[in-house]
Design an enzyme around this catalytic site. Structure first.
Site, short mmCIF file in Angstrom:
data_model
loop_
_atom_site.label_atom_id
_atom_site.label_comp_id
_atom_site.label_asym_id
_atom_site.label_seq_id
_atom_site.Cartn_x
_atom_site.Cartn_y
_atom_site.Cartn_z
N LYS A 54 0.84 -1.21 0.00
CA LYS A 54 0.00 0.00 0.00
C LYS A 54 0.87 1.25 0.00
O LYS A 54 0.59 2.23 -0.71
CB LYS A 54 -0.94 -0.02 1.21
CG LYS A 54 -2.01 -1.11 1.08
CD LYS A 54 -2.73 -1.42 2.39
CE LYS A 54 -3.63 -2.65 2.21
NZ LYS A 54 -4.25 -3.10 3.45
N GLN A 98 -4.22 -1.79 9.92
CA GLN A 98 -4.07 -3.13 9.35
C GLN A 98 -4.54 -4.19 10.35
O GLN A 98 -4.07 -4.22 11.49
CB GLN A 98 -2.59 -3.37 8.97
CG GLN A 98 -2.35 -4.66 8.23
CD GLN A 98 -2.97 -4.68 6.83
OE1 GLN A 98 -2.92 -3.70 6.12
NE2 GLN A 98 -3.56 -5.80 6.46
N ASP A 121 -10.98 2.52 4.03
CA ASP A 121 -11.32 1.10 3.92
C ASP A 121 -12.85 0.91 3.88
O ASP A 121 -13.33 -0.18 3.59
CB ASP A 121 -10.77 0.33 5.13
CG ASP A 121 -9.56 -0.50 4.77
OD1 ASP A 121 -9.27 -0.64 3.56
OD2 ASP A 121 -8.90 -1.02 5.69
#
Ligand code: NAP
Length: 295
Positions: A54, A98, A121
């Site tokens: 990412k 994460q 997200d």
């Protein structure tokens, strides 16, 4: 193979190039570059690889990456304090915690602390609620990536029979909501569905998001259907999707392979969400194609 293969790598590359171009135009207009903060707690090797991917993707499109790493024994309160700091930092357009986190850190609860307009997200309850109501908001990356694959192949969704196998908050439910918003007639199947094969055979658009290798049989695919395989299972033969691919590809009209189908879209949509978040935070008008629009 009768079906046309959906090349997720190529489409993801197109999306990334578009984001890079839009980020340059945004910066040229005098705006600060969008920023994406990733938060990784502990040293899980798979998570470290995802985060590095990412970060690298951000640099490639001109988004500023902020890489926060905390030790595996970092207390919950420390991660919470960092998220509050990032929520308040104007350089940070998007925040990504994460998962999974080590046991002393309640990752799902912390995710809920992310400001909805920085929730790139699309996983907070506010983002899920906005999606359910069909209102603008940040959409989860893999689901919106699935819709993008269908859109770029001109799959007609209005009035189509769509069947989604899987009802997780991360994948199945948001895909179903996005298909419904696109005016498909949506059936959501799960582990208690009585006759999965019969439900699948009705599908003009079939999305498998289970995580059980090759469980979707070829004869469950309606001839000519568009079939997306979100499932990923590591086997001795490598990474395998939910579809029994070869027989499914004999009947489908369009089909995603594993790997190289849905998977590459996730990071591409994360980049697009980060730019969309930056625009919304500066009050800029939303742009067509950004996932802050009702999809
Ligand atoms: P999950 O939370 O485990 O959900 C799996 C879903 O499948 C559940 O709704 C479950 O039903 C359903 N299911 C399980 N067994 C079934 C059966 N025999 N028949 C019908 N439905 C069944 O998984 P997830 O997070 O949604 O992820 C699904 C898959 O997508 C995984 O393989 C994951 O690795 C992959 N994935 C890929 C990407 C990507 O490509 N970028 C991103 C995210 C996830 P119940 O609700 O009844 O238990």
């Amino acid at each position: 193979m009768a079906a046309t293969l959906i090349d997720g790598r190529a489409i993801a590359q197109e999306v990334r190039a578009e984001v890079a171009r839009d980020v340059e135009a945004w910066a040229a207009d005098g705006h600060p570059r969008p920023g994406l903060a990733t938060v990784l707690v502990g040293d899980d090797p798979a998570s470290a690889v995802y985060v590095a991917g990412k970060q690298k993707a951000c640099r490639e499109v001109g988004i500023e990456p902020f890489d926060h790493r905390l030790p595996h024994d970092a207390p919950h309160a420390e991660v919470e304090a960092l998220l509050h700091e990032l929520n308040d930092d104007p350089r940070v357009s998007g925040i990504l915690l994460q998962l999974p986190t080590p046991p002393q850190v309640d990752g799902p609860a912390l995710t809920e602390l992310i400001r909805p307009d920085k929730d790139v997200d699309g996983l907070t309850p506010v983002s899920a609620g906005l999606l359910a109501k069909g209102r603008p908001g940040l959409r989860p990356c893999t689901p919106v990536g699935c819709l993008e694959l269908l859109r770029r192949h001109d799959v007609a969704l209005e009035g189509a029979e769509a069947v989604v196998i899987g009802r997780s908050d991360l994948v199945g439910k948001p895909i179903a909501a996005l298909l419904l918003q696109a005016n498909a007639t949506v059936t959501v199947c799960h582990s208690r569905t009585r006759d999965l094969g019969e439900a699948c055979r009705r599908a003009d658009v079939l999305v498998a998001a289970v995580g059980r290798a090759r469980m979707v049989r070829g004869d469950w695919v309606k001839p000519g259907a568009a079939v997306l395989d979100v499932g990923l299972t590591r086997t001795d033969d490598g990474l395998v999707g939910d579809l029994d691919f070869e027989p499914a590809a004999e009947r489908a009209g369009l089909i995603t392979p594993v790997p190289g189908g849905v998977g590459p879209m996730t990071i591409a949509m994360l980049l697009r969400n980060t730019l969309a978040a930056a625009r919304v935070q500066t009050g800029a008008p939303e742009r067509r194609g950004a996932s802050v629009q009702p999809a």
